[in-house]
Write a protein that holds these residues in place. Structure first.
Motif, PDB file in Angstrom:
ATOM      1  N   HIS A  51       0.823  -1.211   0.000  1.00 28.12           N
ATOM      2  CA  HIS A  51       0.000   0.000   0.000  1.00 28.12           C
ATOM      3  C   HIS A  51       0.856   1.260   0.000  1.00 28.12           C
ATOM      4  O   HIS A  51       0.433   2.288  -0.542  1.00 28.12           O
ATOM      5  CB  HIS A  51      -0.978  -0.031   1.169  1.00 28.12           C
ATOM      6  CG  HIS A  51      -2.023  -1.094   1.013  1.00 28.12           C
ATOM      7  ND1 HIS A  51      -2.488  -1.852   2.061  1.00 28.12           N
ATOM      8  CD2 HIS A  51      -2.656  -1.549  -0.101  1.00 28.12           C
ATOM      9  CE1 HIS A  51      -3.392  -2.711   1.608  1.00 28.12           C
ATOM     10  NE2 HIS A  51      -3.501  -2.551   0.301  1.00 28.12           N
ATOM     11  N   HIS A  52       2.038   1.186   0.586  1.00 22.72           N
ATOM     12  CA  HIS A  52       2.969   2.313   0.494  1.00 22.72           C
ATOM     13  C   HIS A  52       3.362   2.547  -0.966  1.00 22.72           C
ATOM     14  O   HIS A  52       3.314   3.673  -1.476  1.00 22.72           O
ATOM     15  CB  HIS A  52       4.209   2.025   1.347  1.00 22.72           C
ATOM     16  CG  HIS A  52       5.173   3.166   1.404  1.00 22.72           C
ATOM     17  ND1 HIS A  52       6.414   3.060   2.006  1.00 22.72           N
ATOM     18  CD2 HIS A  52       5.109   4.444   0.925  1.00 22.72           C
ATOM     19  CE1 HIS A  52       7.042   4.211   1.913  1.00 22.72           C
ATOM     20  NE2 HIS A  52       6.290   5.066   1.253  1.00 22.72           N
ATOM     21  N   TYR A 100       0.464   3.943  -2.889  1.00 21.63           N
ATOM     22  CA  TYR A 100       0.234   5.353  -2.541  1.00 21.63           C
ATOM     23  C   TYR A 100       1.265   6.245  -3.221  1.00 21.63           C
ATOM     24  O   TYR A 100       0.915   7.291  -3.801  1.00 21.63           O
ATOM     25  CB  TYR A 100       0.294   5.502  -1.024  1.00 21.63           C
ATOM     26  CG  TYR A 100      -0.140   6.844  -0.485  1.00 21.63           C
ATOM     27  CD1 TYR A 100      -1.393   7.361  -0.776  1.00 21.63           C
ATOM     28  CD2 TYR A 100       0.695   7.586   0.349  1.00 21.63           C
ATOM     29  CE1 TYR A 100      -1.808   8.584  -0.271  1.00 21.63           C
ATOM     30  CE2 TYR A 100       0.298   8.801   0.868  1.00 21.63           C
ATOM     31  CZ  TYR A 100      -0.959   9.301   0.561  1.00 21.63           C
ATOM     32  OH  TYR A 100      -1.360  10.516   1.070  1.00 21.63           O
ATOM     33  N   ASN A 142       0.488   6.680  -6.919  1.00 15.04           N
ATOM     34  CA  ASN A 142      -0.856   7.175  -7.216  1.00 15.04           C
ATOM     35  C   ASN A 142      -1.774   6.102  -7.802  1.00 15.04           C
ATOM     36  O   ASN A 142      -2.666   6.386  -8.598  1.00 15.04           O
ATOM     37  CB  ASN A 142      -0.791   8.394  -8.150  1.00 15.04           C
ATOM     38  CG  ASN A 142      -0.269   9.622  -7.431  1.00 15.04           C
ATOM     39  OD1 ASN A 142      -0.575   9.854  -6.262  1.00 15.04           O
ATOM     40  ND2 ASN A 142       0.550  10.416  -8.119  1.00 15.04           N
ATOM     41  N   GLY A 188      -5.294   6.383  -3.542  1.00 14.20           N
ATOM     42  CA  GLY A 188      -5.398   7.727  -2.998  1.00 14.20           C
ATOM     43  C   GLY A 188      -6.226   7.728  -1.733  1.00 14.20           C
ATOM     44  O   GLY A 188      -6.965   6.783  -1.455  1.00 14.20           O
ATOM     45  N   VAL A 217     -10.413   5.522   1.307  1.00 15.55           N
ATOM     46  CA  VAL A 217      -9.428   5.049   0.338  1.00 15.55           C
ATOM     47  C   VAL A 217     -10.068   4.938  -1.049  1.00 15.55           C
ATOM     48  O   VAL A 217     -11.206   4.447  -1.176  1.00 15.55           O
ATOM     49  CB  VAL A 217      -8.872   3.676   0.769  1.00 15.55           C
ATOM     50  CG1 VAL A 217      -7.916   3.116  -0.280  1.00 15.55           C
ATOM     51  CG2 VAL A 217      -8.176   3.784   2.129  1.00 15.55           C
ATOM     52  N   TYR A 256      -4.249  14.238  -2.246  1.00 11.48           N
ATOM     53  CA  TYR A 256      -5.386  13.670  -2.963  1.00 11.48           C
ATOM     54  C   TYR A 256      -5.563  14.352  -4.319  1.00 11.48           C
ATOM     55  O   TYR A 256      -5.898  13.693  -5.315  1.00 11.48           O
ATOM     56  CB  TYR A 256      -6.655  13.804  -2.126  1.00 11.48           C
ATOM     57  CG  TYR A 256      -7.875  13.238  -2.804  1.00 11.48           C
ATOM     58  CD1 TYR A 256      -7.977  11.876  -3.085  1.00 11.48           C
ATOM     59  CD2 TYR A 256      -8.944  14.061  -3.172  1.00 11.48           C
ATOM     60  CE1 TYR A 256      -9.098  11.347  -3.717  1.00 11.48           C
ATOM     61  CE2 TYR A 256     -10.070  13.546  -3.797  1.00 11.48           C
ATOM     62  CZ  TYR A 256     -10.147  12.192  -4.068  1.00 11.48           C
ATOM     63  OH  TYR A 256     -11.257  11.682  -4.700  1.00 11.48           O
TER      64      TYR A 256
END
Length: 306
Positions: free
Chosen positions: A236-237, A240, A243, A246, A253, A299
């Motif tokens: 998930h890192h 993120y 992109n 987000g 999420v 975001y």
């Protein structure tokens, strides 16, 4: 100052034993040590604390050189009691005790510097909780500034201590400092705030968790503060940072639309697609929760990439 052969041998054994114990004690899943553990360290059948109960510099009674240094945890928004910051050469400085160069603890550090002895640095990440960094070395005694220069690894140990250091060398030293101290401290503080759990999928294997920046490290406001961090598992890192994933200002999420349409194996389905619409878990302490302006800014970056 000259030690007897017996005192010198004792000090060498203590250093080896303390660092060996820390290597065994600090695992990938449990890398922080509590103050009580350090105060109750035993060596050759006797209690020999690795930190001083009341001071930041530890010199055991039978040693003339310091064994460890400590940086006290300072909560966000408060001024630290000592300003241990990098010099113009990129190396960190550790401040003397305020009573001056000839104070006994400062002298003990000077002996360690003169003899090129390795030290342990205990860096506070919460009240009574420390991230150990070792071995570190004192590489300059700057008495006019009441401080020592500290090398965090052998690469920094070989670097010149001079105001005229080349900009490439300074940047290299600063990068090593981030890797060896600042990033691990940031990770430790973020993971602690999130109770060692991914904020999205709740994975609790600490060795598989990262501290992700909300505003990227390269952003002017991308500071290593808990409010600019998220505890995320490695997938998930990465999602993120790229992109693929987000987080909306309401902490929900989102997975990028094209990723939701893909068909692949179970990792894509369970690891990413099923995270769409989940609410982010945030720390109990309000001061540690994600900064709303940072979340909103990031975001918008995610939306523009979709």
């Amino acid at each position: 100052m000259t030690d007897s052969p017996m005192e010198e041998a004792f000090g060498a054994r203590v250093r080896v034993a303390a660092m060996d114990w820390l290597r065994q004690r600090c695992t990938d899943d449990n890398f922080l040590v509590q103050r009580n553990e350090l105060l109750n360290f035993h060596f050759e059948g006797e209690r020999l604390p690795l930190v001083d109960p009341n001071r930041g510099i530890r010199k055991p009674r039978l040693m003339t050189a310091a064994l460890s240094i400590l940086t006290t945890y300072t909560p966000s928004g408060r001024r630290p009691p000592y300003d241990d910051r990098p010099g113009v050469d990129g190396l960190l400085r550790y401040k003397y005790r305020k009573t001056g160069p000839q104070q006994a603890d400062n002298v003990a550090l000077r002996v360690a510097y003169e003899r090129k002895l390795p030290l342990i640095w205990f860096y506070g990440v919460a009240e009574g909780l420390y991230l150990p960094r070792f071995p570190v070395w004192l590489v300059a005694d700057e008495q006019e500034q009441l401080q020592f220069a500290v090398a965090l690894d052998e690469a920094q140990l070989l670097m010149p201590i001079t105001p005229e250091v080349r900009i490439e060398q300074r940047r290299y030293a600063e990068r090593l400092t981030r890797q060896r101290l600042h990033q691990p401290v940031f990770r430790a503080q973020v993971l602690r705030a999130y109770d060692g759990s991914c904020a999205i999928c709740h994975l609790r294997h600490v060795s598989l968790l990262d501290a992700a920046h909300i505003l990227r490290d390269s952003h002017p406001q991308g500071i290593p503060a808990v409010s600019n961090g998220l505890a995320l598992c490695k997938i998930h890192h990465a999602a993120y940072d790229n992109n693929i994933l987000g987080i909306r200002p309401d902490h929900v999420v989102e997975i990028r639309t094209d990723i939701l349409k893909e068909k692949d194996g179970p990792m894509l389905r369970h690891g990413l697609q099923e995270m769409d619409g989940l609410s982010l878990s945030v720390p109990r302490m309000r001061r540690d929760r994600p900064d709303s302006a940072a979340i909103e800014h990031r975001y918008e970056e995610f939306r523009k990439s979709a």
